[in-house]
Scaffold this motif. Structure first.
Motif, mmCIF file in Angstrom:
data_model
loop_
_atom_site.group_PDB
_atom_site.id
_atom_site.type_symbol
_atom_site.label_atom_id
_atom_site.label_comp_id
_atom_site.label_asym_id
_atom_site.label_seq_id
_atom_site.Cartn_x
_atom_site.Cartn_y
_atom_site.Cartn_z
ATOM 1 N N ALA A 13 3.710 -44.915 16.263
ATOM 2 C CA ALA A 13 4.621 -43.871 17.010
ATOM 3 C C ALA A 13 5.423 -42.604 16.954
ATOM 4 C CB ALA A 13 5.083 -44.875 17.432
ATOM 5 N N ASN A 14 5.439 -42.705 15.883
ATOM 6 C CA ASN A 14 5.664 -41.613 15.049
ATOM 7 C C ASN A 14 5.016 -42.001 13.070
ATOM 8 O OD1 ASN A 14 6.957 -39.121 13.428
ATOM 9 N ND2 ASN A 14 8.626 -39.376 14.471
ATOM 10 N N PRO A 15 3.955 -41.513 12.650
ATOM 11 C CA PRO A 15 3.370 -41.372 10.957
ATOM 12 C C PRO A 15 4.162 -40.985 10.828
ATOM 13 C CG PRO A 15 1.876 -40.196 12.666
ATOM 14 C CD PRO A 15 3.322 -40.792 13.653
ATOM 15 N N ASN A 16 5.022 -40.181 10.415
ATOM 16 C CA ASN A 16 5.833 -39.001 9.449
ATOM 17 C C ASN A 16 7.058 -38.865 10.775
ATOM 18 O OD1 ASN A 16 7.019 -37.474 7.847
ATOM 19 N ND2 ASN A 16 4.969 -36.535 7.076
ATOM 20 N N VAL A 17 7.974 -39.312 9.879
ATOM 21 C CA VAL A 17 9.724 -39.277 11.087
ATOM 22 C C VAL A 17 10.119 -38.043 10.497
ATOM 23 C CG1 VAL A 17 9.867 -41.307 12.010
ATOM 24 C CG2 VAL A 17 10.808 -41.510 9.901
ATOM 25 N N THR A 18 10.333 -37.899 8.529
ATOM 26 C CA THR A 18 10.370 -37.269 8.383
ATOM 27 C C THR A 18 10.208 -35.675 8.488
ATOM 28 O OG1 THR A 18 11.151 -39.103 6.192
ATOM 29 C CG2 THR A 18 11.177 -36.134 5.762
ATOM 30 N N ASP A 19 8.875 -35.940 9.330
ATOM 31 C CA ASP A 19 8.246 -34.218 9.645
ATOM 32 C C ASP A 19 8.976 -34.345 10.821
ATOM 33 O OD1 ASP A 19 7.458 -33.711 6.615
ATOM 34 O OD2 ASP A 19 5.294 -33.736 7.678
ATOM 35 N N THR A 20 9.189 -35.096 11.492
ATOM 36 C CA THR A 20 9.932 -34.819 13.187
ATOM 37 C C THR A 20 11.343 -34.058 13.145
ATOM 38 O OG1 THR A 20 7.924 -36.636 13.626
ATOM 39 C CG2 THR A 20 9.831 -35.760 15.379
ATOM 40 N N PHE A 21 12.073 -34.524 11.964
ATOM 41 C CA PHE A 21 13.141 -34.651 11.747
ATOM 42 C C PHE A 21 13.491 -33.238 10.869
ATOM 43 C CE2 PHE A 21 18.193 -36.337 9.749
ATOM 44 C CZ PHE A 21 18.388 -35.338 11.507
ATOM 45 N N ASN A 22 12.708 -33.501 10.640
ATOM 46 C CA ASN A 22 12.386 -31.689 9.541
ATOM 47 C C ASN A 22 12.527 -30.501 11.034
ATOM 48 O OD1 ASN A 22 13.797 -31.819 7.319
ATOM 49 N ND2 ASN A 22 11.791 -32.533 6.183
ATOM 50 N N HIS A 23 11.712 -31.257 12.171
ATOM 51 C CA HIS A 23 10.880 -29.897 13.010
ATOM 52 C C HIS A 23 12.265 -29.448 13.531
ATOM 53 C CE1 HIS A 23 8.089 -27.656 15.549
ATOM 54 N NE2 HIS A 23 8.607 -28.776 16.652
ATOM 55 N N ALA A 24 12.968 -30.922 14.698
ATOM 56 C CA ALA A 24 13.695 -30.217 15.140
ATOM 57 C C ALA A 24 14.819 -29.743 14.015
ATOM 58 C CB ALA A 24 14.312 -31.599 15.550
ATOM 59 N N ILE A 25 15.075 -29.980 12.792
ATOM 60 C CA ILE A 25 16.105 -29.277 12.485
ATOM 61 C C ILE A 25 16.154 -27.735 12.206
ATOM 62 C CG2 ILE A 25 17.416 -28.547 10.627
ATOM 63 C CD1 ILE A 25 17.009 -31.889 9.457
ATOM 64 N N GLY A 26 14.797 -27.533 12.381
ATOM 65 C CA GLY A 26 13.924 -26.009 12.618
ATOM 66 C C GLY A 26 14.186 -25.310 13.459
ATOM 67 N N GLN A 27 14.136 -26.135 14.749
ATOM 68 C CA GLN A 27 15.003 -25.332 15.693
ATOM 69 C C GLN A 27 16.205 -25.589 16.275
ATOM 70 O OE1 GLN A 27 12.266 -28.575 17.895
ATOM 71 N NE2 GLN A 27 11.318 -27.695 19.018
ATOM 72 N N ILE A 28 16.513 -26.731 15.944
ATOM 73 C CA ILE A 28 18.451 -25.648 16.192
ATOM 74 C C ILE A 28 18.244 -24.701 14.798
ATOM 75 C CG2 ILE A 28 20.374 -26.589 15.525
ATOM 76 C CD1 ILE A 28 19.462 -29.078 15.860
ATOM 77 N N ASN A 29 17.828 -24.363 13.840
ATOM 78 C CA ASN A 29 18.434 -23.621 13.681
ATOM 79 C C ASN A 29 17.441 -22.196 13.508
ATOM 80 O OD1 ASN A 29 19.765 -24.772 11.472
ATOM 81 N ND2 ASN A 29 18.310 -25.714 9.996
ATOM 82 N N SER A 30 16.410 -22.554 14.419
ATOM 83 C CA SER A 30 15.498 -20.996 14.978
ATOM 84 C C SER A 30 16.623 -20.568 16.483
ATOM 85 C CB SER A 30 14.223 -21.025 15.106
ATOM 86 O OG SER A 30 14.352 -21.725 15.973
#
Length: 188
Positions: A13-30
């Motif tokens: 369902a999500n093979p790399n949750v760490t990358d997904t979470f980092n992506h969400a953090i990046g979206q907030i920071n941008s």
């Protein structure tokens, strides 16, 4: 608001949750501005291990905001009644981890409805937390904007799948006099 990062999950369902979470953090920071706060509405981890809580805590420090608030999901609390979650994120909370605060004229209430979680029954707040809500808002003006956040919805979205909180009606009855109430949740 971010939710259901499930750090520690491994599967198709999500093979790399760490990358997904980092992506969400990046979206907030941008976003182009600094949000007053970020709320994580639970299931920070998948198996509530100390290492997973530490990883989430470290990742959340990467958010460009002065405040980060959290509530546990069932994956953060069902194996030990939320003790490991509270050790990592419970400073300054009451009871089993609930709390409230004010930012920019808005009153926010963090509720814990996962400690008695059942896939067939959903969430539960309990009498101590209900008493906290009633007393917490008693002195507030009716025009104070209220934001409530929890992991499991505070309405009967689909109780057969655990998508509701059995005593939420009583909790929300303490808020009906307010002109603006927003309820945020994760889980679904």
């Amino acid at each position: 608001q971010i939710s259901d990062s499930h750090i520690g999950f491994h599967g198709p369902a999500n093979p790399n949750v760490t990358d997904t979470f980092n992506h969400a953090i990046g979206q907030i920071n941008s976003l182009g501005y600094t949000p007053d706060f970020v709320i994580h509405t639970g299931d920070l981890t998948h198996l509530s291990t100390p290492a997973q809580f530490d990883q989430v805590k470290q990742m959340l420090t990467g958010l460009n905001t002065p405040h980060v608030f959290t509530v546990p999901g069932e994956h953060d609390s069902t194996d030990d009644a939320g003790q490991k979650y509270r050790q990592a994120f419970g400073a300054g909370t009451r009871g089993d981890g609930w709390y409230s605060f004010d930012i920019a004229g808005v009153h926010l209430i963090a509720l814990i409805n996962t400690l008695s979680f059942s896939k067939l029954g959903g969430g539960h707040l309990g009498p101590d937390q209900l008493d906290f809500i009633e007393k917490d808002v008693a002195g507030l003006s009716s025009d104070t904007p209220i934001v409530v956040f929890s992991h499991i919805p505070l309405f009967a979205m689909y109780p057969a799948w655990g998508w509701g909180t059995d005593d939420a009606t009583q909790a929300l009855s303490y808020l009906k006099r307010f002109s603006s109430v927003t309820c945020l949740n994760g889980h679904v």
